[in-house]
Design a protein around this motif. Structure first.
Motif, mmCIF file in Angstrom:
data_model
loop_
_atom_site.group_PDB
_atom_site.id
_atom_site.type_symbol
_atom_site.label_atom_id
_atom_site.label_comp_id
_atom_site.label_asym_id
_atom_site.label_seq_id
_atom_site.Cartn_x
_atom_site.Cartn_y
_atom_site.Cartn_z
ATOM 1 N N ASP A 1 -32.159 10.151 -52.593
ATOM 2 C CA ASP A 1 -31.002 9.717 -51.809
ATOM 3 C C ASP A 1 -30.166 8.715 -52.596
ATOM 4 O OD1 ASP A 1 -31.756 11.148 -49.373
ATOM 5 O OD2 ASP A 1 -33.449 9.754 -49.340
ATOM 6 N N LEU B 1 -28.423 9.839 -45.977
ATOM 7 C CA LEU B 1 -29.658 9.969 -45.205
ATOM 8 C C LEU B 1 -29.450 10.872 -43.983
ATOM 9 C CD1 LEU B 1 -30.979 6.314 -45.426
ATOM 10 C CD2 LEU B 1 -31.865 8.319 -46.644
ATOM 11 N N GLU B 2 -28.282 10.769 -43.344
ATOM 12 C CA GLU B 2 -27.982 11.639 -42.204
ATOM 13 C C GLU B 2 -27.911 13.087 -42.628
ATOM 14 O OE1 GLU B 2 -24.459 10.284 -40.175
ATOM 15 O OE2 GLU B 2 -25.302 8.265 -39.928
ATOM 16 N N GLN C 1 -34.944 1.405 -43.163
ATOM 17 C CA GLN C 1 -35.271 2.648 -43.859
ATOM 18 C C GLN C 1 -36.486 2.444 -44.760
ATOM 19 O OE1 GLN C 1 -33.880 5.589 -43.476
ATOM 20 N NE2 GLN C 1 -32.363 4.809 -42.052
ATOM 21 N N GLN D 1 -26.270 5.563 -45.864
ATOM 22 C CA GLN D 1 -26.545 6.034 -44.501
ATOM 23 C C GLN D 1 -26.020 7.455 -44.304
ATOM 24 O OE1 GLN D 1 -24.787 2.760 -42.314
ATOM 25 N NE2 GLN D 1 -26.797 1.841 -41.945
ATOM 26 N N MET E 1 -36.185 7.008 -47.214
ATOM 27 C CA MET E 1 -35.152 6.934 -48.233
ATOM 28 C C MET E 1 -35.844 7.047 -49.595
ATOM 29 S SD MET E 1 -32.371 3.885 -48.920
ATOM 30 C CE MET E 1 -33.567 2.565 -48.796
ATOM 31 N N ALA F 1 -29.333 14.417 -45.279
ATOM 32 C CA ALA F 1 -30.673 14.830 -45.687
ATOM 33 C C ALA F 1 -31.577 15.089 -44.488
ATOM 34 C CB ALA F 1 -31.291 13.764 -46.588
ATOM 35 N N SER F 2 -31.407 14.326 -43.421
ATOM 36 C CA SER F 2 -32.267 14.515 -42.243
ATOM 37 C C SER F 2 -31.934 15.815 -41.504
ATOM 38 C CB SER F 2 -32.168 13.324 -41.292
ATOM 39 O OG SER F 2 -30.907 13.290 -40.654
ATOM 40 N N ARG F 3 -30.688 16.271 -41.655
ATOM 41 C CA ARG F 3 -30.296 17.548 -41.021
ATOM 42 C C ARG F 3 -30.822 18.731 -41.816
ATOM 43 N NH1 ARG F 3 -24.302 16.591 -40.839
ATOM 44 N NH2 ARG F 3 -24.477 14.378 -40.606
ATOM 45 N N GLY F 4 -31.173 18.442 -43.068
ATOM 46 C CA GLY F 4 -31.865 19.395 -43.849
ATOM 47 C C GLY F 4 -31.231 20.454 -44.553
#
Length: 177
Positions: free
Chosen positions: A69, A171-172, A34, A168, A1, A174-177
């Protein structure tokens, strides 16, 4: 994060900076699973360059904030609103330049008479830039600075229900990009 803290107090190492960092600490505690990376931008350190175009260092700082984030934006109350220093930094963003960033407005002041400045002035600016502002901001009367940790913790408890899901969700995405 990634947490960015941007402080628009013209005085370096200000009490407003302490308040903003206390809010960032609370946000980290609200999301204990995180790992957090924090960047603190004390705009007093960059004031002489804010009106230079182009300015590579400020462009890098703007990019880092836009890639964060969570963004804690803090200003002392000047004439019932935020400082020109903060406005000059945020004016470097295009419309929706903070799209998707979860932002928390924070203001400090000498009296409760300007407590709504956080919601009435700073929140709309962040929303205009595309940030998500899911919780109430924090306004701290500086005569209560000795109670900072307790006040910040109370703010966190009162706003966790809206802040945690928003972070959250960011972050989800961002993690998928």
């Amino acid at each position: 994060m990634k947490i960015a803290v941007v402080v628009g107090n013209p005085k370096p190492e200000s009490r407003t900076l302490r308040v903003a960092e206390a809010v960032a600490d609370v946000i980290e505690k609200l999301l204990p699973g995180q790992p957090a990376e924090r960047q603190v931008i004390d705009l007093a350190d960059y004031s002489s360059r804010l009106f230079e175009w182009p300015e590579p260092t400020l462009a890098e700082l703007n990019d880092a904030v836009a890639a964060s984030d969570v963004l804690v934006v803090a200003s002392p109350t000047y004439k019932a609103t935020y400082t020109g220093l903060l406005k000059a930094f945020l004016d470097r963003y295009p419309s929706n330049g903070l799209q998707g960033v979860v932002a928390v407005p924070v203001m400090t002041g000498a009296a409760d008479t300007h407590a709504m400045a956080t919601e009435v002035n700073l929140r709309p600016l962040l929303v205009e830039l595309g940030a998500t502002v899911p919780s109430r901001g924090l306004y701290l009367v500086m005569t209560r600075i000795a109670e900072l940790e307790a006040i910040a913790a109370e703010w966190g408890s009162a706003n966790a229900h809206s802040l945690i899901p928003a972070v959250q969700g960011r972050l989800e995405v961002a993690s998928r990009g």
